[in-house]
Write an enzyme that holds these catalytic residues in place. Sequence first.
Site, PDB file in Angstrom:
ATOM      1  CG  ASN A   1      40.297  41.391  51.557  1.00 52.23           C
ATOM      2  OD1 ASN A   1      39.891  42.331  52.255  1.00 52.23           O
ATOM      3  ND2 ASN A   1      40.264  41.437  50.238  1.00 52.23           N
TER       4      ASN A   1
ATOM      5  CE  LYS B   1      36.332  38.377  48.468  1.00 49.97           C
ATOM      6  NZ  LYS B   1      36.701  39.102  47.224  1.00 49.97           N
TER       7      LYS B   1
ATOM      8  NE  ARG C   1      42.179  45.243  49.888  1.00 45.82           N
ATOM      9  CZ  ARG C   1      40.975  45.751  49.672  1.00 45.82           C
ATOM     10  NH1 ARG C   1      39.921  45.208  50.258  1.00 45.82           N
ATOM     11  NH2 ARG C   1      40.811  46.789  48.892  1.00 45.82           N
TER      12      ARG C   1
ATOM     13  CG  HIS D   1      42.618  48.638  42.898  1.00 46.80           C
ATOM     14  ND1 HIS D   1      41.906  49.465  42.054  1.00 46.80           N
ATOM     15  CD2 HIS D   1      41.695  47.870  43.539  1.00 46.80           C
ATOM     16  CE1 HIS D   1      40.615  49.219  42.167  1.00 46.80           C
ATOM     17  NE2 HIS D   1      40.461  48.250  43.066  1.00 46.80           N
TER      18      HIS D   1
ATOM     19  CG  HIS E   1      42.943  46.461  39.475  1.00 47.64           C
ATOM     20  ND1 HIS E   1      43.543  45.367  40.080  1.00 47.64           N
ATOM     21  CD2 HIS E   1      41.640  46.434  39.876  1.00 47.64           C
ATOM     22  CE1 HIS E   1      42.638  44.719  40.803  1.00 47.64           C
ATOM     23  NE2 HIS E   1      41.473  45.352  40.693  1.00 47.64           N
TER      24      HIS E   1
ATOM     25  N   GLY F   1      35.682  47.523  40.808  1.00 45.35           N
ATOM     26  CA  GLY F   1      36.422  48.738  41.127  1.00 45.35           C
ATOM     27  C   GLY F   1      37.601  48.808  40.180  1.00 45.35           C
TER      28      GLY F   1
ATOM     29  NE  ARG G   1      33.912  51.961  44.675  1.00 46.77           N
ATOM     30  CZ  ARG G   1      34.956  51.157  44.811  1.00 46.77           C
ATOM     31  NH1 ARG G   1      35.999  51.290  44.007  1.00 46.77           N
ATOM     32  NH2 ARG G   1      34.973  50.224  45.738  1.00 46.77           N
TER      33      ARG G   1
ATOM     34  CG  ASP H   1      27.780  40.459  35.373  1.00 45.38           C
ATOM     35  OD1 ASP H   1      28.564  40.416  34.405  1.00 45.38           O
ATOM     36  OD2 ASP H   1      27.533  39.468  36.086  1.00 45.38           O
TER      37      ASP H   1
ATOM     38  NE  ARG I   1      30.539  37.606  34.317  1.00 45.90           N
ATOM     39  CZ  ARG I   1      30.533  36.791  35.368  1.00 45.90           C
ATOM     40  NH1 ARG I   1      31.039  35.575  35.252  1.00 45.90           N
ATOM     41  NH2 ARG I   1      30.014  37.169  36.522  1.00 45.90           N
TER      42      ARG I   1
ATOM     43  N   GLY J   1      39.855  43.514  32.965  1.00 44.22           N
ATOM     44  CA  GLY J   1      41.117  43.653  32.248  1.00 44.22           C
ATOM     45  C   GLY J   1      41.659  42.343  31.715  1.00 44.22           C
ATOM     46  CD  GLU J   2      43.319  38.894  35.591  1.00 42.38           C
ATOM     47  OE1 GLU J   2      42.920  37.709  35.626  1.00 42.38           O
ATOM     48  OE2 GLU J   2      43.720  39.511  36.603  1.00 42.38           O
TER      49      GLU J   2
ATOM     50  CD  GLU K   1      44.335  42.930  44.607  1.00 41.41           C
ATOM     51  OE1 GLU K   1      44.218  43.982  45.259  1.00 41.41           O
ATOM     52  OE2 GLU K   1      43.393  42.386  43.993  1.00 41.41           O
TER      53      GLU K   1
END
Length: 399
Positions: free
Chosen positions: A7, A14, A93, A181, A209, A213, A242, A283, A285, A333-334, A384
Amino acid sequence: MKILVINAGSSSLKYQLFDMENEAVLAKGICEQIGNDNSKFTHKVPADENKNIKEHIAIENHGDAIQLVLDTLVSAENGVISSMSEIGAVGHRVLHGGEKFSASVLVTNAVKEAIKECFKFGPLHNPANLKGIEACEQIMDVPQIAVFDTGFHQTMPDYAYMYALPYEFYEKDGIRRYGFHGTSHRYVSKRCIELLGGKAEGTKIVTCHLGNGSSISAVKDGKCFDTTMGLTPLEGIIMGTRCGSIDPAIVTTIMKAHNLSPKEMDDLMNKKSGMLGIAGTSDNRTIESMAKEGNPKAKLVESMLCHQLTKYIGGFAAAMGGIDAVVFTGGIGENNPQYRTRIAEKIKFLGTDIDEEKNHIRGEEVEISTPDSKLKMYVIPTNEELVIARDTLEIVNSL
């Protein structure tokens, strides 16, 4: 077969190396700040922490990054394979494939030209993705496979992907909704279908997702029916930096009032807006912590995200003529149960009931709705890279 997944970003690369016999990750890592004095290389071997690397090292370009990755994978100290010949193919990707690609493909000169044609839609990502492909081609004599973020969404009907602009802009310039995504939405929706019984036909799922992003997709009969991101990843819900969907007239209003160029306005909407623009940080968190302390802007961000999620989930349910399940994935989301709790409460009229004990389980796949809940809710960690590796293996085996 062993598959290398790449990626490539504008200044990063990555990677993950998979053993496809058992779909195990043999090694993974990232080259960061490629091309500047602060280049950094991180390499991790899940089965042996003694082989991990984290160091600052000169990385001039993407070709150097690929060579560094390959040298590390075969090195005696940190490697996981004996030679490069063990790598059977590379999966890449690619952000944008336009209308030409609804599935992953073997990279050819024609495919590379098509990726170039989409530079105008993904100016930050597509050129970097192509650099990664070309760097691998120069060093490795194995098949290169392109897996497109936009591919999964090419099943949308025209009334879902068209914008109400003069039709000539679609015909001549390709202006339409493409969605992003895609590999994530494809992975989690397929897994959700398995959890619902394994038959795609008749299923109606909304996949969320949520990360720096974020995008939401309506998946009907296992295929994308609609999605929130558009021509670019800017459209849709509020994100880390964004703005998401706004009144288009805002663009020209701000440009005129502050004498901004198109590039400056683009940077404002993509890099200085969203959570960062409102709360001062992207962030989540930090935003969660600030909200708990009573910060009004952080609380506003959370309420905006919940409101937008509710609108899209409810709207997609109506558009599909029903809904069987909602899936949460991605970093937010997780890992953020309070959003899931608030959404479940807002869409209770659709027949969902949440199990709060399960909702607070972290880091694993879990059904967070109660057994008698009509509308199922799941947390499904996305993967992914595995989607890319699987597509790569399938195409190579068909050659």
